[in-house]
Design a protein around this motif. Structure first.
Motif, PDB file in Angstrom:
ATOM      1  N   ALA A 206      44.795  52.963  41.984  1.00 30.47           N
ATOM      2  CA  ALA A 206      45.844  52.645  42.978  1.00 30.47           C
ATOM      3  C   ALA A 206      45.580  52.686  44.143  1.00 30.47           C
ATOM      4  CB  ALA A 206      46.204  54.180  42.445  1.00 30.47           C
ATOM      5  N   SER A 207      45.600  52.253  45.021  1.00 28.60           N
ATOM      6  CA  SER A 207      45.974  51.452  46.778  1.00 28.60           C
ATOM      7  C   SER A 207      46.643  50.152  47.666  1.00 28.60           C
ATOM      8  CB  SER A 207      43.793  51.675  46.620  1.00 28.60           C
ATOM      9  OG  SER A 207      44.085  49.769  45.765  1.00 28.60           O
ATOM     10  N   ARG A 208      46.238  50.104  48.597  1.00 25.60           N
ATOM     11  CA  ARG A 208      47.061  48.672  49.102  1.00 25.60           C
ATOM     12  C   ARG A 208      46.259  47.353  47.674  1.00 25.60           C
ATOM     13  NH1 ARG A 208      45.181  47.996  53.770  1.00 25.60           N
ATOM     14  NH2 ARG A 208      43.275  49.550  53.983  1.00 25.60           N
ATOM     15  N   PHE A 209      47.062  46.293  47.920  1.00 22.36           N
ATOM     16  CA  PHE A 209      46.336  45.665  46.912  1.00 22.36           C
ATOM     17  C   PHE A 209      46.075  44.185  47.861  1.00 22.36           C
ATOM     18  CE2 PHE A 209      50.493  45.354  43.924  1.00 22.36           C
ATOM     19  CZ  PHE A 209      49.351  46.409  42.756  1.00 22.36           C
ATOM     20  N   VAL A 210      44.819  44.979  48.581  1.00 23.96           N
ATOM     21  CA  VAL A 210      43.982  44.160  49.302  1.00 23.96           C
ATOM     22  C   VAL A 210      42.572  43.219  49.069  1.00 23.96           C
ATOM     23  CG1 VAL A 210      45.463  45.161  51.196  1.00 23.96           C
ATOM     24  CG2 VAL A 210      43.514  46.141  50.684  1.00 23.96           C
ATOM     25  N   PRO A 211      41.966  42.967  49.259  1.00 19.46           N
ATOM     26  CA  PRO A 211      40.777  42.349  48.372  1.00 19.46           C
ATOM     27  C   PRO A 211      39.941  43.795  48.194  1.00 19.46           C
ATOM     28  CG  PRO A 211      41.489  40.549  50.160  1.00 19.46           C
ATOM     29  CD  PRO A 211      42.198  42.194  50.564  1.00 19.46           C
ATOM     30  N   TYR A 212      39.294  44.436  49.810  1.00 19.13           N
ATOM     31  CA  TYR A 212      38.430  45.193  49.791  1.00 19.13           C
ATOM     32  C   TYR A 212      38.730  46.007  48.511  1.00 19.13           C
ATOM     33  CZ  TYR A 212      40.034  49.197  53.113  1.00 19.13           C
ATOM     34  OH  TYR A 212      40.336  49.941  52.927  1.00 19.13           O
ATOM     35  N   LYS A 213      39.220  46.889  48.185  1.00 19.70           N
ATOM     36  CA  LYS A 213      39.781  47.732  47.472  1.00 19.70           C
ATOM     37  C   LYS A 213      39.744  47.394  45.807  1.00 19.70           C
ATOM     38  CE  LYS A 213      41.669  50.351  50.581  1.00 19.70           C
ATOM     39  NZ  LYS A 213      41.794  51.675  50.572  1.00 19.70           N
ATOM     40  N   ARG A 214      39.108  46.461  45.482  1.00 22.90           N
ATOM     41  CA  ARG A 214      39.052  45.815  44.127  1.00 22.90           C
ATOM     42  C   ARG A 214      39.386  46.491  43.034  1.00 22.90           C
ATOM     43  NH1 ARG A 214      33.952  43.238  44.864  1.00 22.90           N
ATOM     44  NH2 ARG A 214      35.239  42.417  42.501  1.00 22.90           N
ATOM     45  N   LEU A 215      40.252  46.377  43.165  1.00 25.78           N
ATOM     46  CA  LEU A 215      41.352  46.787  42.157  1.00 25.78           C
ATOM     47  C   LEU A 215      41.336  45.899  40.736  1.00 25.78           C
ATOM     48  CD1 LEU A 215      45.102  48.024  43.914  1.00 25.78           C
ATOM     49  CD2 LEU A 215      43.395  48.908  42.249  1.00 25.78           C
ATOM     50  N   ASP A 216      40.972  44.626  41.328  1.00 24.75           N
ATOM     51  CA  ASP A 216      40.016  43.491  39.779  1.00 24.75           C
ATOM     52  C   ASP A 216      39.371  43.967  39.342  1.00 24.75           C
ATOM     53  OD1 ASP A 216      39.148  43.358  42.457  1.00 24.75           O
ATOM     54  OD2 ASP A 216      37.333  42.027  41.160  1.00 24.75           O
ATOM     55  N   LEU A 217      38.800  45.205  39.989  1.00 27.74           N
ATOM     56  CA  LEU A 217      37.713  46.061  38.804  1.00 27.74           C
ATOM     57  C   LEU A 217      38.077  46.802  37.953  1.00 27.74           C
ATOM     58  CD1 LEU A 217      35.037  46.406  41.883  1.00 27.74           C
ATOM     59  CD2 LEU A 217      34.621  44.785  40.019  1.00 27.74           C
ATOM     60  N   VAL A 218      38.822  47.759  38.734  1.00 25.90           N
ATOM     61  CA  VAL A 218      39.770  47.989  37.552  1.00 25.90           C
ATOM     62  C   VAL A 218      39.835  48.280  35.879  1.00 25.90           C
ATOM     63  CG1 VAL A 218      41.343  50.426  37.917  1.00 25.90           C
ATOM     64  CG2 VAL A 218      40.199  49.756  40.052  1.00 25.90           C
ATOM     65  N   ILE A 219      40.684  46.614  35.859  1.00 29.65           N
ATOM     66  CA  ILE A 219      41.213  45.825  35.520  1.00 29.65           C
ATOM     67  C   ILE A 219      39.969  45.378  34.290  1.00 29.65           C
ATOM     68  CG2 ILE A 219      41.973  43.600  34.807  1.00 29.65           C
ATOM     69  CD1 ILE A 219      43.807  43.869  36.895  1.00 29.65           C
ATOM     70  N   GLU A 220      39.323  45.686  35.311  1.00 29.18           N
ATOM     71  CA  GLU A 220      37.420  44.819  33.821  1.00 29.18           C
ATOM     72  C   GLU A 220      36.987  46.102  33.727  1.00 29.18           C
ATOM     73  OE1 GLU A 220      34.920  42.241  36.160  1.00 29.18           O
ATOM     74  OE2 GLU A 220      36.413  40.405  36.630  1.00 29.18           O
ATOM     75  N   ALA A 221      37.017  46.933  34.448  1.00 27.48           N
ATOM     76  CA  ALA A 221      36.632  48.394  33.609  1.00 27.48           C
ATOM     77  C   ALA A 221      37.296  49.071  32.552  1.00 27.48           C
ATOM     78  CB  ALA A 221      36.534  49.722  35.227  1.00 27.48           C
ATOM     79  N   GLY A 222      38.575  48.985  32.814  1.00 29.59           N
ATOM     80  CA  GLY A 222      39.374  49.200  31.495  1.00 29.59           C
ATOM     81  C   GLY A 222      38.831  48.803  30.196  1.00 29.59           C
ATOM     82  N   PRO A 236      49.700  42.189  49.609  1.00 29.73           N
ATOM     83  CA  PRO A 236      49.217  40.535  49.461  1.00 29.73           C
ATOM     84  C   PRO A 236      48.535  40.238  47.964  1.00 29.73           C
ATOM     85  CG  PRO A 236      47.596  41.475  51.298  1.00 29.73           C
ATOM     86  CD  PRO A 236      48.539  42.452  50.678  1.00 29.73           C
ATOM     87  N   LEU A 237      47.492  41.164  47.661  1.00 26.06           N
ATOM     88  CA  LEU A 237      46.894  40.318  46.314  1.00 26.06           C
ATOM     89  C   LEU A 237      48.225  41.160  44.699  1.00 26.06           C
ATOM     90  CD1 LEU A 237      43.651  41.075  46.720  1.00 26.06           C
ATOM     91  CD2 LEU A 237      44.630  39.292  46.943  1.00 26.06           C
ATOM     92  N   ALA A 238      49.485  41.057  45.136  1.00 25.92           N
ATOM     93  CA  ALA A 238      50.434  41.488  43.959  1.00 25.92           C
ATOM     94  C   ALA A 238      49.527  39.470  42.330  1.00 25.92           C
ATOM     95  CB  ALA A 238      51.693  41.516  44.902  1.00 25.92           C
ATOM     96  N   GLU A 239      50.490  38.992  43.617  1.00 29.54           N
ATOM     97  CA  GLU A 239      50.421  38.096  42.364  1.00 29.54           C
ATOM     98  C   GLU A 239      49.543  37.976  41.498  1.00 29.54           C
ATOM     99  OE1 GLU A 239      52.079  34.221  44.084  1.00 29.54           O
ATOM    100  OE2 GLU A 239      53.883  35.055  44.871  1.00 29.54           O
ATOM    101  N   ASP A 240      48.056  37.257  42.328  1.00 28.85           N
ATOM    102  CA  ASP A 240      46.408  37.992  41.684  1.00 28.85           C
ATOM    103  C   ASP A 240      46.154  38.692  40.336  1.00 28.85           C
ATOM    104  OD1 ASP A 240      43.840  36.645  42.042  1.00 28.85           O
ATOM    105  OD2 ASP A 240      42.976  38.414  42.501  1.00 28.85           O
ATOM    106  N   LEU A 241      46.829  39.976  40.619  1.00 32.03           N
ATOM    107  CA  LEU A 241      46.748  40.781  40.302  1.00 32.03           C
ATOM    108  C   LEU A 241      47.746  40.932  39.084  1.00 32.03           C
ATOM    109  CD1 LEU A 241      46.328  44.363  42.312  1.00 32.03           C
ATOM    110  CD2 LEU A 241      44.645  43.150  41.340  1.00 32.03           C
ATOM    111  N   ALA A 242      48.732  40.406  38.993  1.00 33.45           N
ATOM    112  CA  ALA A 242      49.668  40.157  38.045  1.00 33.45           C
ATOM    113  C   ALA A 242      49.284  39.125  36.736  1.00 33.45           C
ATOM    114  CB  ALA A 242      50.768  39.707  38.405  1.00 33.45           C
TER     115      ALA A 242
END
Length: 366
Positions: A206-222, A236-242
């Motif tokens: 959970a955080s803002r959907f911005v690059p440095y938060k690295r939420l993509d890595l949470v998906i990869e970790a799971g 702004p990264l909502a579409e990329d995360l989707a």
């Protein structure tokens, strides 16, 4: 005479604003000054003033306003105050220049825009990059031995020592532990439906959907751990995360713009909270641990300090999916029963107020 609390700018939401508000509760008679105030309902009971920047178009662009911030802060007359407490993450510690009341600088970070541009998107602005050397020289001019410094983590203490050449005490910021620990938070019908659709077991990012938060890595970790993932936030990264969620090897649910109540419920429901970002302190992992959920954080940054202090999760030394998955496995084995009390003792507002006033009292009497 009263004191003065100087905070960069006042926004409706923000971790540094929460710290400044806690400062206001610790010093209820203090006045407050900010470059501009976009949340007039904050700091109730305090005399809050703005600078000339509040009446200019510059308030809408922090990058454009940056050259004017230091001279604006330095010209503020602080001679009528008993002390000045600056809540600084850009140039608020320049308040009063080299004169006026005794100054205490609580540093969230030396300005990332100029000192750590890789951690702040505004640092990529061509105008800011071109002027960064001049800004750094200007910033050093206001680092003085008669100013007393505190950092919000050991990580920032080390940055202060590296870029300013001075030592700082460490006073961890306050966290709303009581809200995170609340047994049950009412949700509306829509939020209840969102919650009901989630899997029984998941890791949370959970955080803002911005690059440095690295939420993509949470998906990869799971995916590497074989555990469903929930991503909460907006940006702004909502579409990329989707897109990444749709391609993942495990179910991934995205909860956009959760309310505080829903976020706290997600903390409690999650099996682990995964936080790959490099932060100055990192409040969200502390909130998760206060809710009884173990946190998985990266070694670099302030978040690792809180996890190790309360023994509330796992710290990873790299951000590969395999290492993060290993951290999740280790975190799931942590006995969390005593952790919320440890979080309260270490990061509750009463602890912050006592440490803040103790730091200032000790230094004022030295």
């Amino acid at each position: 005479m009263p004191g003065l609390i100087a905070h960069e700018w006042i926004a409706p939401h923000g971790g540094s604003e929460n710290v400044a508000e806690a400062m206001g509760r610790a010093f209820p008679d203090a006045d407050v000054v900010a470059l501009w105030n976009d949340a007039p309902n904050r700091f109730a009971g305090h005399d809050v003033s703005e600078t000339w920047l509040a009446r200019s178009p510059l308030r809408r662009s922090k990058a454009a306003a940056l050259p004017f911030m230091s001279p604006t802060w330095s010209r503020i007359d602080t001679s009528q105050y008993d002390f000045v407490l600056a809540s600084s993450h850009v140039f608020a510690h320049h308040v009063g220049g080299n004169r006026g009341a005794r100054k205490f600088a609580y540093v969230h970070t030396p300005a990332r825009t100029i000192w750590a541009p890789e951690q702040d998107s505004r640092g990529a602005n061509a105008f800011v990059r071109a002027l960064a050397p001049a800004f750094r020289a200007l910033d050093r001019r206001f680092v003085r031995p008669d100013v007393t410094y505190a950092a919000n983590s050991r990580y920032i203490r080390d940055r202060i020592r590296s870029v300013w050449g001075v030592d700082a005490a460490v006073v961890y910021p306050p966290v709303d532990v009581a809200a995170a620990r609340a047994a049950r938070t009412p949700l509306d019908d829509r939020e209840s439906a969102v919650l009901a659709a989630l899997p029984d077991r998941f890791v949370l990012g959970a955080s803002r959907f911005v690059p440095y938060k690295r939420l993509d890595l949470v998906i990869e970790a799971g995916a590497a751990a074989g555990i469903p993932v929930v991503i909460a936030g907006a940006g702004p990264l909502a579409e990329d995360l989707a897109r990444r969620a749709a391609e993942a090897r495990v179910p991934v649910s995205i909860v956009e713009a959760p309310s505080d109540a829903l976020l706290r419920t997600l903390y409690r429901r999650a099996s682990a909270f995964v936080f790959p970002a490099v932060e100055d302190f990192g409040i969200m992992p502390v909130e998760a641990m206060a809710a009884g959920t173990p946190a998985v954080v990266y070694r670099e940054g302030g978040a690792s300090e809180s996890v190790e202090l309360v023994e509330g999760g796992a710290v990873v030394d790299s951000l590969t999916p395999a290492e993060l998955a290993s951290g999740i496995v280790r975190a799931l084995e942590v006995d969390m029963r005593a952790v919320p009390d440890a979080v309260e003792a270490s990061f509750g507002e009463h602890t912050f107020a006592a440490q803040l006033t103790g730091w200032m009292t000790e230094e004022r009497s030295a």
